[in-house]
Write a protein that holds these residues in place. Structure first.
Motif, PDB file in Angstrom:
ATOM      1  N   GLU A   1       5.268 -44.051  71.982  1.00  0.00           N
ATOM      2  CA  GLU A   1       5.869 -44.535  70.745  1.00  0.00           C
ATOM      3  C   GLU A   1       6.717 -45.752  71.092  1.00  0.00           C
ATOM      4  O   GLU A   1       7.640 -45.653  71.921  1.00  0.00           O
ATOM      5  CB  GLU A   1       6.747 -43.451  70.111  1.00  0.00           C
ATOM      6  CG  GLU A   1       7.312 -43.859  68.770  1.00  0.00           C
ATOM      7  CD  GLU A   1       8.062 -42.731  68.102  1.00  0.00           C
ATOM      8  OE1 GLU A   1       9.301 -42.833  67.995  1.00  0.00           O
ATOM      9  OE2 GLU A   1       7.401 -41.747  67.689  1.00  0.00           O
ATOM     10  N   LEU A   2       6.394 -46.889  70.504  1.00  0.00           N
ATOM     11  CA  LEU A   2       7.097 -48.132  70.828  1.00  0.00           C
ATOM     12  C   LEU A   2       8.546 -48.095  70.363  1.00  0.00           C
ATOM     13  O   LEU A   2       8.843 -47.638  69.260  1.00  0.00           O
ATOM     14  CB  LEU A   2       6.399 -49.323  70.185  1.00  0.00           C
ATOM     15  CG  LEU A   2       4.987 -49.650  70.651  1.00  0.00           C
ATOM     16  CD1 LEU A   2       4.427 -50.829  69.842  1.00  0.00           C
ATOM     17  CD2 LEU A   2       4.959 -49.962  72.137  1.00  0.00           C
ATOM     18  N   GLN A   3       9.445 -48.577  71.209  1.00  0.00           N
ATOM     19  CA  GLN A   3      10.843 -48.784  70.813  1.00  0.00           C
ATOM     20  C   GLN A   3      11.007 -50.215  70.317  1.00  0.00           C
ATOM     21  O   GLN A   3      11.779 -50.477  69.419  1.00  0.00           O
ATOM     22  CB  GLN A   3      11.789 -48.532  71.987  1.00  0.00           C
ATOM     23  CG  GLN A   3      11.894 -47.063  72.341  1.00  0.00           C
ATOM     24  CD  GLN A   3      12.832 -46.824  73.502  1.00  0.00           C
ATOM     25  OE1 GLN A   3      13.101 -47.705  74.315  1.00  0.00           O
ATOM     26  NE2 GLN A   3      13.347 -45.615  73.582  1.00  0.00           N
TER      27      GLN A   3
ATOM     28  N   GLY B   1       9.069 -48.165  75.412  1.00  0.00           N
ATOM     29  CA  GLY B   1       8.679 -47.107  74.497  1.00  0.00           C
ATOM     30  C   GLY B   1       9.061 -45.777  75.105  1.00  0.00           C
ATOM     31  O   GLY B   1       9.730 -45.716  76.140  1.00  0.00           O
TER      32      GLY B   1
ATOM     33  N   SER C   1       5.385 -39.880  73.733  1.00  0.00           N
ATOM     34  CA  SER C   1       5.498 -39.159  72.460  1.00  0.00           C
ATOM     35  C   SER C   1       4.932 -37.744  72.523  1.00  0.00           C
ATOM     36  O   SER C   1       5.075 -36.980  71.579  1.00  0.00           O
ATOM     37  CB  SER C   1       4.825 -39.949  71.340  1.00  0.00           C
ATOM     38  OG  SER C   1       3.456 -40.125  71.603  1.00  0.00           O
TER      39      SER C   1
ATOM     40  N   PRO D   1       8.377 -51.085  65.631  1.00  0.00           N
ATOM     41  CA  PRO D   1       8.930 -49.941  66.363  1.00  0.00           C
ATOM     42  C   PRO D   1       8.431 -48.630  65.753  1.00  0.00           C
ATOM     43  O   PRO D   1       8.178 -48.553  64.551  1.00  0.00           O
ATOM     44  CB  PRO D   1      10.444 -50.094  66.184  1.00  0.00           C
ATOM     45  CG  PRO D   1      10.643 -51.562  65.972  1.00  0.00           C
ATOM     46  CD  PRO D   1       9.430 -52.014  65.203  1.00  0.00           C
ATOM     47  N   GLU D   2       8.254 -47.631  66.604  1.00  0.00           N
ATOM     48  CA  GLU D   2       7.753 -46.294  66.258  1.00  0.00           C
ATOM     49  C   GLU D   2       6.241 -46.231  66.107  1.00  0.00           C
ATOM     50  O   GLU D   2       5.694 -45.174  65.794  1.00  0.00           O
ATOM     51  CB  GLU D   2       8.459 -45.720  65.018  1.00  0.00           C
ATOM     52  CG  GLU D   2       9.951 -45.560  65.200  1.00  0.00           C
ATOM     53  CD  GLU D   2      10.642 -44.956  63.986  1.00  0.00           C
ATOM     54  OE1 GLU D   2       9.951 -44.511  63.038  1.00  0.00           O
ATOM     55  OE2 GLU D   2      11.886 -44.929  63.994  1.00  0.00           O
TER      56      GLU D   2
ATOM     57  N   ARG E   1       2.636 -45.675  67.409  1.00  0.00           N
ATOM     58  CA  ARG E   1       2.122 -44.888  68.533  1.00  0.00           C
ATOM     59  C   ARG E   1       0.829 -45.512  69.045  1.00  0.00           C
ATOM     60  O   ARG E   1      -0.090 -45.772  68.280  1.00  0.00           O
ATOM     61  CB  ARG E   1       1.883 -43.447  68.126  1.00  0.00           C
ATOM     62  CG  ARG E   1       3.181 -42.715  67.906  1.00  0.00           C
ATOM     63  CD  ARG E   1       3.001 -41.251  67.807  1.00  0.00           C
ATOM     64  NE  ARG E   1       4.303 -40.629  67.624  1.00  0.00           N
ATOM     65  CZ  ARG E   1       4.479 -39.338  67.533  1.00  0.00           C
ATOM     66  NH1 ARG E   1       3.451 -38.525  67.610  1.00  0.00           N
ATOM     67  NH2 ARG E   1       5.685 -38.846  67.372  1.00  0.00           N
TER      68      ARG E   1
END
Length: 191
Positions: free
Chosen positions: A49-51, A67, A70, A177-178, A180
């Motif tokens: 999951e990307l930050q 990230g 997840s 962001p967020e 996947r």
């Protein structure tokens, strides 16, 4: 005298059912503390999951990103990488859509993953994201909404190329962001 006391004490303890103490060597203690090595094989999937947001408009080749894992990565019934572990990656290429270049593209790899508080270097296969084309029908609608009608791709000259850009360019590619993404290990990792 000391030997006699030690012998009597040992005899007393044994008669009471207390097992005699043995001295552990340093190597025995070290072996019990260190868990066995675990090899995460190539082909293992890591869901991330990307930050940070990544896009063809704002990212460039060589940009780092972060990230989190997840979903736990399980190998032989053991958790190799826990959910929430931080991963670091690299943008290999961020290509904007264009007449010559075609669709927008992002090429990404992971470079390390956190395991027991340490960053473990990893190599993943390249993740390739490809943007969508804008079809002529969509471009005509967009061009009509903006007051620029160049649905056949002809430019009216000068700097007025937004209409032709809408027709000839595809959409930008954006991973906010967020988002996947699924990466695959390219080589085994020993942890």
């Amino acid at each position: 005298m000391r030997r006699i006391l030690t012998s009597m004490t040992m005899g007393l303890l044994l008669s009471m059912g207390v097992p005699a103490c043995t001295t552990a060597t340093t190597s025995d203690r070290d072996a019990s503390k260190q868990p066995a090595k675990l090899t995460v094989p190539s082909g293992t999937y890591i869901s991330v999951e990307l930050q940070d947001g990544i896009s063809t408009e704002e990212s460039s080749s060589g940009d780092p990103f972060t990230g989190t894992v997840s979903k736990d990565v399980i190998v032989d019934g053991l958790t190799a990488f826990k959910k929430g572990s931080v991963v670091h990656g690299l943008v290999l290429d961020a290509q904007e859509p264009g007449r010559e270049k075609g669709r927008a593209q992002l090429r990404l790899v992971l470079t390390s993953v956190e395991h027991n508080g340490k960053n473990v270097p990893i190599q993943t296969q390249m993740y390739v994201g490809i943007g969508h084309h804008i079809h002529k029908r969509d471009a005509a609608v967009i061009g009509g909404e903006t007051g620029i009608g160049a649905s056949d791709g002809a430019s009216t000259g000068g700097d007025a190329v937004p209409g032709t850009a809408l027709v000839t360019k595809g959409k930008q590619l954006q991973y906010p962001p967020e988002t996947r993404l699924l990466f695959t290990l390219a080589s085994p990792v020993e942890i």
